[in-house]
Design a protein around this motif. Structure first.
Motif, PDB file in Angstrom:
ATOM      1  N   LYS A 135       0.831  -1.208   0.000  1.00 51.36           N
ATOM      2  CA  LYS A 135       0.000   0.000   0.000  1.00 51.36           C
ATOM      3  C   LYS A 135       0.866   1.259   0.000  1.00 51.36           C
ATOM      4  O   LYS A 135       0.543   2.255  -0.652  1.00 51.36           O
ATOM      5  CB  LYS A 135      -0.937  -0.013   1.199  1.00 51.36           C
ATOM      6  N   VAL A 136       1.971   1.209   0.746  1.00 46.55           N
ATOM      7  CA  VAL A 136       2.891   2.351   0.783  1.00 46.55           C
ATOM      8  C   VAL A 136       3.460   2.611  -0.612  1.00 46.55           C
ATOM      9  O   VAL A 136       3.558   3.765  -1.061  1.00 46.55           O
ATOM     10  CB  VAL A 136       4.031   2.101   1.780  1.00 46.55           C
ATOM     11  N   VAL A 139       0.728   4.229  -2.796  1.00 48.52           N
ATOM     12  CA  VAL A 139       0.498   5.634  -2.453  1.00 48.52           C
ATOM     13  C   VAL A 139       1.668   6.506  -2.884  1.00 48.52           C
ATOM     14  O   VAL A 139       1.493   7.617  -3.395  1.00 48.52           O
ATOM     15  CB  VAL A 139       0.245   5.787  -0.933  1.00 48.52           C
ATOM     16  N   ALA A 140       2.876   6.004  -2.689  1.00 46.68           N
ATOM     17  CA  ALA A 140       4.087   6.777  -3.017  1.00 46.68           C
ATOM     18  C   ALA A 140       4.487   6.617  -4.477  1.00 46.68           C
ATOM     19  O   ALA A 140       5.513   7.175  -4.899  1.00 46.68           O
ATOM     20  CB  ALA A 140       5.233   6.342  -2.122  1.00 46.68           C
ATOM     21  N   HIS A 141       3.691   5.868  -5.256  1.00 47.31           N
ATOM     22  CA  HIS A 141       3.974   5.634  -6.672  1.00 47.31           C
ATOM     23  C   HIS A 141       5.357   5.019  -6.875  1.00 47.31           C
ATOM     24  O   HIS A 141       6.096   5.381  -7.798  1.00 47.31           O
ATOM     25  CB  HIS A 141       3.879   6.951  -7.467  1.00 47.31           C
ATOM     26  N   LYS A 198       0.901  -3.982  -9.083  1.00 45.48           N
ATOM     27  CA  LYS A 198      -0.170  -3.129  -8.576  1.00 45.48           C
ATOM     28  C   LYS A 198      -1.512  -3.410  -9.231  1.00 45.48           C
ATOM     29  O   LYS A 198      -2.551  -3.220  -8.621  1.00 45.48           O
ATOM     30  CB  LYS A 198       0.187  -1.652  -8.792  1.00 45.48           C
TER      31      LYS A 198
END
Length: 200
Positions: A135-136, A139-141, A198
């Protein structure tokens, strides 16, 4: 399962029964050092109960002996004398080794069962850690590492193969080995979760 059966047959053909019995006794001493005397004896008792219930009381063991070692070895065939005696003696020895290996596998599975609670306690944090890392990255692409994913998967495959090989190993196995392999699989599973693509 087929690979396990092939390994059992190979070991039965090339290893003596006395060697397997010696390994079982050596592993019992190792189990006592790791788990304690009482737990090690309980492992052997459970293995005895399972072996007796599955193979002795069901008649499977006796049936296999009667099928491969008939009482009249020369009935209805050529009397080959010492050659025939040698063949049946070898078959009898291989059967003894086979059942010793089967018993050894049951004992080792009981040792693995002892580590199951620890594995269940560790796999939950590993899953949470892997999902959070994924998930990190989303979110951080950040890009997932295909190399880590590849080698983590390969490590799990190798560990599973080593688990199968350890079950029928003709050498005494340290009771800590299954714990190490299980921990390795859990850690690599966490890496896989963290680096899965992803869009999946």
């Amino acid at each position: 399962m087929l690979l396990l059966l092939v390994e059992v047959l190979i070991v039965s053909a090339v290893v003596k029964q006395s060697w397997i019995v010696q390994n079982i006794q050596e592993e019992t001493f190792k189990n006592e050092r790791v788990f304690g005397h009482q737990t090690a004896q309980n492992i052997r008792k459970r293995a005895d109960d399972i072996y007796t219930r599955w193979f002795v009381k069901t008649g499977i063991q006796d049936s296999l002996y009667q099928m491969l070692l008939p009482q009249n070895n020369h009935s209805g065939g050529l009397d080959l004398g010492p050659v025939s005696d040698s063949v049946f003696s070898h078959v009898e020895g291989s059967l003894g080794t086979f059942w010793a290996v089967v018993y050894q596998i049951i004992v080792r599975l009981q040792v693995w069962w002892m580590w199951l609670p620890a594995a269940l306690l560790l796999i939950i944090p590993a899953i949470i850690d892997g999902v959070m890392m994924r998930k990190v990255k989303i979110v951080a692409h950040l890009t997932s590492s295909s190399i880590r994913l590849k080698y983590a998967t390969l490590t799990i495959v190798i560990s599973l193969f080593m688990m199968t090989a350890a079950l029928v190993s003709p050498f005494a196995v340290n009771p800590l080995l299954p714990l190490i392999l299980i921990l390795c699989c859990i850690l690599m599973f966490s890496v896989i979760l963290a680096n899965v693509q992803k869009d999946i």
